[in-house]
Write a protein that holds these residues in place. Structure first.
Motif: not given
Length: 146
Positions: A121-131
């Motif tokens: 949704s755009g609410k998560f950064t690529p780094r957060e998705l990796e985490q």
């Protein structure tokens, strides 16, 4: 573990976040989907194999009458079927049909799609998705050790 991390605090935060996630995912209606009791009954039959209505009721800790009503609705929709018990001809066991397995799969897929939409949704950064991706196997291992 980092000496600054309190295991009790980590446990509390994890439980709180996961509880909200599970509650929200369960509350989202799926068109033509299964009710919670129906999904529970089908999931147990899928995992455990053929069993009697009373054994299933005991396993999920509801009354035999409530389980009977749930199984009646599932049978009417062709999601479970009754068969003679191969070990005791006087008893009847219930099994999940192919349609029942597909209904379970559809419910799981719909929930996974719901989470995927939230993640993209755009609410998560690529780094957060990796985490989150790195945390998933850890959460599974945590669940296995409870």
């Amino acid at each position: 573990m980092n000496d600054d991390l309190d295991p009790d605090e980590v446990a509390s935060v994890l439980l709180g976040g996961l509880s909200v996630l599970v509650r929200r995912v369960r509350q989202v209606p799926i068109d033509g989907g299964l009710t919670m009791p129906e999904r529970t009954a089908l999931s147990h039959l899928d995992r455990s194999g053929p069993t009697t209505s009373s054994a299933l009721a005991r396993e999920v800790q509801i009354t035999a009458q409530a389980m009977g009503a749930t199984l009646g609705a599932l049978r009417a929709r062709g999601l479970v079927e009754r068969r003679p018990d191969p070990n005791d001809g006087r008893r009847v066991v219930l099994t999940v049909t192919e349609a029942g397995l597909q209904a379970l799969k559809n419910k799981r897929n719909a929930r996974a799609e719901l989470i995927a939409r939230a993640l993209t949704s755009g609410k998560f950064t690529p780094r957060e998705l990796e985490q989150l991706a790195a945390a998933a196997p850890l959460l599974e291992r945590l669940a296995q050790n409870i």
